[in-house]
Design a protein around this motif. Structure first.
Motif, PDB file in Angstrom:
ATOM      1  N   ILE A   1       0.837  -1.198   0.000  1.00 22.71           N
ATOM      2  CA  ILE A   1       0.000   0.000   0.000  1.00 22.71           C
ATOM      3  C   ILE A   1       0.872   1.249   0.000  1.00 22.71           C
ATOM      4  O   ILE A   1       2.046   1.222   0.393  1.00 22.71           O
ATOM      5  N   HIS A   2       0.275   2.332  -0.446  1.00 25.86           N
ATOM      6  CA  HIS A   2       0.947   3.622  -0.522  1.00 25.86           C
ATOM      7  C   HIS A   2      -0.032   4.687  -0.055  1.00 25.86           C
ATOM      8  O   HIS A   2      -1.188   4.711  -0.470  1.00 25.86           O
ATOM      9  N   VAL A   3       0.405   5.553   0.828  1.00 23.92           N
ATOM     10  CA  VAL A   3      -0.393   6.694   1.280  1.00 23.92           C
ATOM     11  C   VAL A   3       0.495   7.930   1.259  1.00 23.92           C
ATOM     12  O   VAL A   3       1.651   7.886   1.675  1.00 23.92           O
ATOM     13  N   HIS A   4      -0.043   9.019   0.742  1.00 26.37           N
ATOM     14  CA  HIS A   4       0.642  10.313   0.849  1.00 26.37           C
ATOM     15  C   HIS A   4      -0.428  11.371   1.001  1.00 26.37           C
ATOM     16  O   HIS A   4      -1.257  11.560   0.114  1.00 26.37           O
ATOM     17  N   LEU A   5      -0.436  12.066   2.142  1.00 23.46           N
ATOM     18  CA  LEU A   5      -1.512  13.001   2.447  1.00 23.46           C
ATOM     19  C   LEU A   5      -1.077  14.456   2.461  1.00 23.46           C
ATOM     20  O   LEU A   5      -1.874  15.341   2.184  1.00 23.46           O
ATOM     21  N   ARG A   6       0.190  14.729   2.788  1.00 23.00           N
ATOM     22  CA  ARG A   6       0.614  16.124   2.878  1.00 23.00           C
ATOM     23  C   ARG A   6       2.128  16.217   2.834  1.00 23.00           C
ATOM     24  O   ARG A   6       2.833  15.271   3.191  1.00 23.00           O
TER      25      ARG A   6
ATOM     26  N   ASN B   1      -0.487   5.994  12.771  1.00 24.94           N
ATOM     27  CA  ASN B   1      -1.750   5.706  12.082  1.00 24.94           C
ATOM     28  C   ASN B   1      -1.510   4.858  10.831  1.00 24.94           C
ATOM     29  O   ASN B   1      -2.330   3.989  10.489  1.00 24.94           O
ATOM     30  N   MET B   2      -0.406   5.097  10.152  1.00 23.75           N
ATOM     31  CA  MET B   2      -0.086   4.315   8.951  1.00 23.75           C
ATOM     32  C   MET B   2       0.166   2.850   9.294  1.00 23.75           C
ATOM     33  O   MET B   2      -0.268   1.948   8.561  1.00 23.75           O
ATOM     34  N   LEU B   3       0.851   2.600  10.386  1.00 21.37           N
ATOM     35  CA  LEU B   3       1.116   1.217  10.778  1.00 21.37           C
ATOM     36  C   LEU B   3      -0.180   0.503  11.163  1.00 21.37           C
ATOM     37  O   LEU B   3      -0.351  -0.688  10.871  1.00 21.37           O
ATOM     38  N   ALA B   4      -1.098   1.239  11.793  1.00 17.49           N
ATOM     39  CA  ALA B   4      -2.399   0.646  12.114  1.00 17.49           C
ATOM     40  C   ALA B   4      -3.179   0.342  10.836  1.00 17.49           C
ATOM     41  O   ALA B   4      -3.859  -0.697  10.738  1.00 17.49           O
ATOM     42  N   LEU B   5      -3.095   1.232   9.847  1.00 19.03           N
ATOM     43  CA  LEU B   5      -3.746   0.972   8.552  1.00 19.03           C
ATOM     44  C   LEU B   5      -3.161  -0.275   7.913  1.00 19.03           C
ATOM     45  O   LEU B   5      -3.898  -1.112   7.358  1.00 19.03           O
TER      46      LEU B   5
ATOM     47  N   GLU C   1       0.716 -11.365   4.422  1.00 18.39           N
ATOM     48  CA  GLU C   1       1.616 -10.258   4.747  1.00 18.39           C
ATOM     49  C   GLU C   1       1.831  -9.347   3.535  1.00 18.39           C
ATOM     50  O   GLU C   1       1.954  -9.815   2.395  1.00 18.39           O
ATOM     51  N   LEU C   2       1.890  -8.067   3.791  1.00 15.76           N
ATOM     52  CA  LEU C   2       2.243  -7.103   2.755  1.00 15.76           C
ATOM     53  C   LEU C   2       3.752  -7.139   2.509  1.00 15.76           C
ATOM     54  O   LEU C   2       4.540  -7.372   3.428  1.00 15.76           O
ATOM     55  N   GLU C   3       4.134  -6.897   1.263  1.00 15.80           N
ATOM     56  CA  GLU C   3       5.563  -6.809   0.957  1.00 15.80           C
ATOM     57  C   GLU C   3       6.132  -5.443   1.325  1.00 15.80           C
ATOM     58  O   GLU C   3       7.305  -5.322   1.673  1.00 15.80           O
ATOM     59  N   TYR C   4       5.306  -4.402   1.246  1.00 18.81           N
ATOM     60  CA  TYR C   4       5.792  -3.055   1.562  1.00 18.81           C
ATOM     61  C   TYR C   4       4.633  -2.182   2.020  1.00 18.81           C
ATOM     62  O   TYR C   4       3.476  -2.378   1.644  1.00 18.81           O
ATOM     63  N   VAL C   5       4.982  -1.216   2.856  1.00 20.57           N
ATOM     64  CA  VAL C   5       4.054  -0.177   3.311  1.00 20.57           C
ATOM     65  C   VAL C   5       4.747   1.154   3.058  1.00 20.57           C
ATOM     66  O   VAL C   5       5.697   1.519   3.755  1.00 20.57           O
ATOM     67  N   ASN C   6       4.293   1.862   2.028  1.00 16.33           N
ATOM     68  CA  ASN C   6       4.861   3.158   1.687  1.00 16.33           C
ATOM     69  C   ASN C   6       4.071   4.228   2.443  1.00 16.33           C
ATOM     70  O   ASN C   6       2.925   4.518   2.102  1.00 16.33           O
ATOM     71  N   MET C   7       4.682   4.800   3.473  1.00 16.59           N
ATOM     72  CA  MET C   7       3.997   5.749   4.341  1.00 16.59           C
ATOM     73  C   MET C   7       3.973   7.159   3.777  1.00 16.59           C
ATOM     74  O   MET C   7       3.458   8.078   4.416  1.00 16.59           O
ATOM     75  N   GLY C   8       4.530   7.339   2.586  1.00 18.07           N
ATOM     76  CA  GLY C   8       4.535   8.661   1.993  1.00 18.07           C
ATOM     77  C   GLY C   8       5.586   9.548   2.622  1.00 18.07           C
ATOM     78  O   GLY C   8       6.504   9.103   3.297  1.00 18.07           O
ATOM     79  N   SER C   9       5.430  10.839   2.397  1.00 13.47           N
ATOM     80  CA  SER C   9       6.434  11.785   2.854  1.00 13.47           C
ATOM     81  C   SER C   9       5.863  12.644   3.957  1.00 13.47           C
ATOM     82  O   SER C   9       5.285  12.152   4.911  1.00 13.47           O
ATOM     83  N   GLY C  10       5.996  13.923   3.824  1.00 18.16           N
ATOM     84  CA  GLY C  10       5.557  14.848   4.845  1.00 18.16           C
ATOM     85  C   GLY C  10       6.705  15.628   5.454  1.00 18.16           C
ATOM     86  O   GLY C  10       6.515  16.718   5.991  1.00 18.16           O
TER      87      GLY C  10
END
Length: 409
Positions: free
Chosen positions: A179-184, A199-203, A214-223
């Protein structure tokens, strides 16, 4: 290349290049290495991606990628730039809304594809065929960057829509690998970023439970932001690291096969660049002294945009609109002279438009034709966001100062 720069201070290097160029960017590799090493030192649990869109200069890319960073690509063109710079498919993440079939086909086998919508997941499923394909999904989570409820967005799939889709009609030929998330962008407060990462780790846990593997990667974005205004305090990376180390370590222990990823664009390169231009003329009109500079709005647009906001906004501190506008005083304006400020001037450009203004009522040492004016914070979202084709004038040069002290044009 020309050598011998390593014994000079940065001001002398700029002065020497101003003898050869009327306007130019200068990117300092030593600053890039300093800032990227800080991230690596403080986040050993994390892999980093560099957002190519903020500065795709070939030497900048090579410098950052040599630090072990992967690429965050926002177009097929950026996928190809990362590939040309030597990155393997596994280190290039292609995430953007509105990909065409040609974009997707062109990136297959060259990058990790990140679907931005349910429609794109369907398109990827069709293009994958019986061979199958591992992809990621950009998620618009149920939380906002500051921890409130989730907001509507042109980016990603709403969390509840994604879960319903995966439960009711999962794709036939796709494996959701990450998954990939980038909010700000441009956050300077470590506690805000720390809460966002938690919050990203909980998601990630919620997504894993829905998928059943299991996910191979969790892209938490920047900020991660950089200091633009003198009134702002720089992001305390060390404090951020201390705040999130326990939760990052706990997640890694629970999910050792899942890579944690943070994107970084401006943090890696934003402070490394300056923009220098020359005075072409000076004139006085009804008591106002104008210094006409080469390539302002069409050389480095963001200071002119900041001036427009300053002129037309009624607010003392208008909200940022990244990456075009950060704040009114985002760029330092310096000269190469040692004399103290002695005259009040307006800095304007040489375009045939009244909007080509950088500053009014600025106090500077006396500058004449050929003297240089230098803008700071020009390493990210600078040359790439500037309409250099305006009026078909000569473009600024882009120069790279290597860690060894050589200038690469």
């Amino acid at each position: 290349m020309e050598g011998g720069e390593n014994t000079m201070d940065f001001k002398t290097i700029i002065a020497r290049q101003a003898e050869r160029h009327d306007s130019f960017y200068l990117y300092d590799e030593r600053r890039i290495l300093e800032d990227t090493e800080r991230l690596k030192r403080n986040f050993p649990q994390v892999d980093f991606l560099y957002s190519i869109k903020c500065n795709p200069h070939p030497q900048v890319l090579r410098s950052v990628f040599r630090q072990g960073f992967g690429a965050d690509a926002a177009s097929l063109g950026e996928v190809l730039l990362a590939q040309e710079a030597g990155l393997p498919k596994e280190q290039i993440y292609y995430s953007a809304p509105g990909k065409t079939s040609a974009d997707i086909r062109g990136a297959m086998g060259k990058a990790v594809l990140i679907a931005d919508s349910l429609g794109e997941l369907g398109l990827l499923d069709q293009l994958a065929g019986e061979a199958g394909l591992s992809v990621g999904v950009r998620v618009n989570p149920e939380f906002s960057f500051t921890g409130g409820p989730g907001l509507s967005s042109k980016f990603g799939v709403d969390e509840d829509q994604l879960f319903r889709f995966l439960r009711e009609s999962p794709p036939a030929h796709l494996r959701i690998a990450g998954i990939h998330v980038h909010l700000r962008s441009q956050e300077l407060h470590a506690p805000v970023l720390a809460a966002y990462y938690e919050n990203m780790l909980a998601l990630a846990e919620r997504v894993r439970q829905v998928l059943g593997y299991e996910l191979e990667y969790v892209n938490m974005g920047s900020g991660m932001g950089i200091q633009f205004s003198p009134e702002d305090s720089p992001l305390d990376v060390e404090a951020l690291s201390h705040a999130v180390t326990d939760c990052l370590d706990a997640f890694r222990r629970a999910h050792p096969s899942t890579r944690l990823i943070i994107e970084t664009g401006r943090y890696a390169v934003g402070k490394s660049g300056v923009y220098a231009t020359k005075v072409l003329d000076r004139k006085v009109s009804r008591g106002v002294t104008y210094l006409i500079l080469k390539n302002t709005l069409n050389g480095f647009a963001r200071p002119s945009v900041a001036y427009m906001v300053r002129r037309f906004s009624q607010e003392a501190a208008p909200a940022p609109w990244e990456p075009m506008f950060t704040c009114k005083d985002a760029f330092g304006i310096l000269t190469l002279k040692d004399e103290p400020p002695c005259e009040k001037v307006s800095l304007v450009g040489n375009l045939c438009t009244a909007t080509d203004i950088v500053a009014e009522g600025l106090f500077l040492p006396r500058l004449d034709r050929g003297d240089a004016v230098v803008f700071t914070n020009a390493g990210a979202y600078a040359a790439v966001m500037t309409p250099m084709q305006f009026a078909s004038l000569e473009r600024p040069a882009e120069l790279f100062l290597t860690a060894e002290g050589e200038i690469v044009e």
